[in-house]
Design a protein around this motif. Structure first.
Motif, PDB file in Angstrom:
ATOM      1  N   ALA A 129       0.836  -1.203   0.000  1.00  0.00           N
ATOM      2  CA  ALA A 129       0.000   0.000   0.000  1.00  0.00           C
ATOM      3  C   ALA A 129       0.866   1.247   0.000  1.00  0.00           C
ATOM      4  CB  ALA A 129      -0.928   0.006   1.215  1.00  0.00           C
ATOM      5  N   THR A 130       0.218   2.379  -0.229  1.00  0.00           N
ATOM      6  CA  THR A 130       0.875   3.679  -0.156  1.00  0.00           C
ATOM      7  C   THR A 130      -0.170   4.751   0.109  1.00  0.00           C
ATOM      8  OG1 THR A 130       2.388   5.204  -1.289  1.00  0.00           O
ATOM      9  CG2 THR A 130       0.697   4.169  -2.634  1.00  0.00           C
ATOM     10  N   GLY A 131       0.204   5.800   0.830  1.00  0.00           N
ATOM     11  CA  GLY A 131      -0.712   6.900   1.102  1.00  0.00           C
ATOM     12  C   GLY A 131      -1.480   6.710   2.397  1.00  0.00           C
ATOM     13  N   LEU A 132      -2.578   7.438   2.528  1.00  0.00           N
ATOM     14  CA  LEU A 132      -3.416   7.377   3.720  1.00  0.00           C
ATOM     15  C   LEU A 132      -4.450   6.269   3.590  1.00  0.00           C
ATOM     16  CD1 LEU A 132      -4.105  11.186   4.307  1.00  0.00           C
ATOM     17  CD2 LEU A 132      -2.426   9.743   5.458  1.00  0.00           C
ATOM     18  N   LEU A 133      -4.514   5.409   4.617  1.00  0.00           N
ATOM     19  CA  LEU A 133      -5.467   4.306   4.602  1.00  0.00           C
ATOM     20  C   LEU A 133      -6.167   4.186   5.957  1.00  0.00           C
ATOM     21  CD1 LEU A 133      -3.339   3.336   2.278  1.00  0.00           C
ATOM     22  CD2 LEU A 133      -4.414   1.124   2.641  1.00  0.00           C
ATOM     23  N   PRO A 134      -7.471   3.915   5.966  1.00  0.00           N
ATOM     24  CA  PRO A 134      -8.155   3.595   7.221  1.00  0.00           C
ATOM     25  C   PRO A 134      -7.735   2.210   7.689  1.00  0.00           C
ATOM     26  CG  PRO A 134      -9.656   3.357   5.372  1.00  0.00           C
ATOM     27  CD  PRO A 134      -8.376   3.919   4.808  1.00  0.00           C
ATOM     28  N   THR A 135      -7.331   2.095   8.947  1.00  0.00           N
ATOM     29  CA  THR A 135      -6.774   0.859   9.475  1.00  0.00           C
ATOM     30  C   THR A 135      -7.460   0.509  10.786  1.00  0.00           C
ATOM     31  OG1 THR A 135      -4.678   1.468   8.446  1.00  0.00           O
ATOM     32  CG2 THR A 135      -4.589  -0.301  10.059  1.00  0.00           C
ATOM     33  N   SER A 136      -7.436  -0.764  11.142  1.00  0.00           N
ATOM     34  CA  SER A 136      -8.068  -1.222  12.376  1.00  0.00           C
ATOM     35  C   SER A 136      -7.141  -2.180  13.105  1.00  0.00           C
ATOM     36  CB  SER A 136      -9.395  -1.938  12.082  1.00  0.00           C
ATOM     37  OG  SER A 136     -10.294  -1.110  11.393  1.00  0.00           O
ATOM     38  N   VAL A 137      -7.179  -2.105  14.441  1.00  0.00           N
ATOM     39  CA  VAL A 137      -6.608  -3.137  15.304  1.00  0.00           C
ATOM     40  C   VAL A 137      -7.783  -3.958  15.822  1.00  0.00           C
ATOM     41  CG1 VAL A 137      -5.443  -3.623  17.462  1.00  0.00           C
ATOM     42  CG2 VAL A 137      -4.541  -1.882  15.947  1.00  0.00           C
ATOM     43  N   ILE A 138      -7.745  -5.252  15.563  1.00  0.00           N
ATOM     44  CA  ILE A 138      -8.878  -6.120  15.874  1.00  0.00           C
ATOM     45  C   ILE A 138      -8.419  -7.228  16.826  1.00  0.00           C
ATOM     46  CG2 ILE A 138     -10.672  -7.609  14.913  1.00  0.00           C
ATOM     47  CD1 ILE A 138     -10.152  -6.183  12.204  1.00  0.00           C
ATOM     48  N   MET A 139      -9.111  -7.377  17.958  1.00  0.00           N
ATOM     49  CA  MET A 139      -8.879  -8.500  18.858  1.00  0.00           C
ATOM     50  C   MET A 139      -9.816  -9.633  18.458  1.00  0.00           C
ATOM     51  SD  MET A 139      -7.969  -7.351  22.730  1.00  0.00           S
ATOM     52  CE  MET A 139      -9.527  -6.540  23.061  1.00  0.00           C
ATOM     53  N   ILE A 140      -9.261 -10.836  18.332  1.00  0.00           N
ATOM     54  CA  ILE A 140     -10.004 -11.977  17.816  1.00  0.00           C
ATOM     55  C   ILE A 140     -10.137 -13.042  18.900  1.00  0.00           C
ATOM     56  CG2 ILE A 140     -10.064 -13.749  16.015  1.00  0.00           C
ATOM     57  CD1 ILE A 140      -8.368 -11.829  14.305  1.00  0.00           C
ATOM     58  N   SER A 141     -11.333 -13.591  19.045  1.00  0.00           N
ATOM     59  CA  SER A 141     -11.618 -14.602  20.059  1.00  0.00           C
ATOM     60  C   SER A 141     -11.156 -15.979  19.583  1.00  0.00           C
ATOM     61  CB  SER A 141     -13.124 -14.637  20.334  1.00  0.00           C
ATOM     62  OG  SER A 141     -13.823 -15.188  19.224  1.00  0.00           O
ATOM     63  N   PRO A 142     -11.152 -16.980  20.478  1.00  0.00           N
ATOM     64  CA  PRO A 142     -10.803 -18.351  20.048  1.00  0.00           C
ATOM     65  C   PRO A 142     -11.728 -18.886  18.964  1.00  0.00           C
ATOM     66  CG  PRO A 142     -10.670 -18.174  22.436  1.00  0.00           C
ATOM     67  CD  PRO A 142     -11.272 -16.883  21.946  1.00  0.00           C
TER      68      PRO A 142
END
Length: 274
Positions: A129-142
């Motif tokens: 990728a390059t430039g500005l991007l919307p990003t997320s940190v996601i916690m995932i369950s078992p």
């Protein structure tokens, strides 16, 4: 001006209504993910807390081969908290252009706190990728379901020929071809005389322009293309093109009585002759 009654026109109108309704639902719907009851958590990347990241001051990534992540969890709820992994993911128009998942296997009883520090290998990010991007940190369950999520903006120091940049260039090429075909059809007067069919012919060009504008603003670091921005851009350019196609007084020389002829226009012409 009468409305066309052909089944093709009905399908076009239904498709447009459904598309607009879905876009408004996405824009107006509340967040789909809520934190578990009693969970207080924070994340920092490269010593920067994500709570301080904004669209005007995004997190810089891609200048090194790794990202240092610190995850703090405080379980103030009544139930045990289980976290299988954490994922850092950048999405635009519903497509993931980069994604990094780290296995953690955290078991946090009620009333307990924990902190984890780890490095994420992002050596290939500049080619993704390059430039500005919307990003997320996601916690995932078992069960591989989303437990909690934090959205933020990143500024990726990547290449124009990255996957993201190449996708934008491909969309620009396709849009140019569509526009060229549309202009040629106008010059040859090969557009349908039926206004709804003519408007539907203009719609793909407008949507393509909306996508190109979205990727261009993102790659040039002028806009973080979250759904709050790219959906209105698509609606603006797609709807504008549709209206132009409907109102533009050009069409083919369809003979009277043909399925593509606009009955209201033919009726008006007949009245003039009489």
């Amino acid at each position: 001006m009468g409305l066309p009654t052909g089944s093709g026109d009905t399908r076009v109108r239904r498709l447009l209504v459904v598309s607009v309704a879905m876009a408004l639902m996405v824009l107006l719907a509340p967040p789909a993910v809520a934190d578990p009851p009693g969970l207080v958590w924070s994340v920092s990347i490269d010593d920067r807390d994500l709570g301080s990241v904004s669209r005007n001051d995004p997190l810089l990534l891609g200048t090194s081969d790794s990202a240092r992540v610190r995850l703090s969890l405080d379980n103030r709820g009544p139930s045990e908290l289980l976290v299988r992994s954490i994922r850092i993911e950048g999405r635009v128009i519903g497509m993931a252009f980069f994604s990094y998942t780290t296995r953690l296997d955290i078991v946090l009883p009620p009333g307990e706190r924990t902190e984890r520090r780890f490095d994420v290998d992002i050596s290939d990010l500049s080619s993704q990728a390059t430039g500005l991007l919307p990003t997320s940190v996601i916690m995932i369950s078992p069960e591989r379901e989303t437990l909690a999520k934090r959205d933020f903006a990143v500024d990726v120091q990547g290449s124009v020929v990255s996957v993201y940049g190449t996708f934008g260039l491909i969309m620009a090429g396709i849009t140019a071809v569509v526009l060229a075909g549309l202009l040629l059809a106008i010059w040859r007067r090969e557009l349908p005389a039926n206004r709804w069919r003519r408007a539907a012919r203009f719609l793909p060009a407008g949507l393509g322009i909306g996508l190109v504008v979205t990727f261009t603003l993102s790659a040039t670091r002028l806009l973080v293309p979250s759904a709050v921005w790219w959906l209105p851009l698509l609606l603006l350019f797609g709807g504008g093109a549709f209206v132009i196609g409907y109102l533009l007084p050009v069409g083919s020389g369809d003979p009277p009585g043909s399925p593509n002829a606009d009955t209201s226009e033919l009726g008006a012409a007949d009245r003039v002759v009489r």
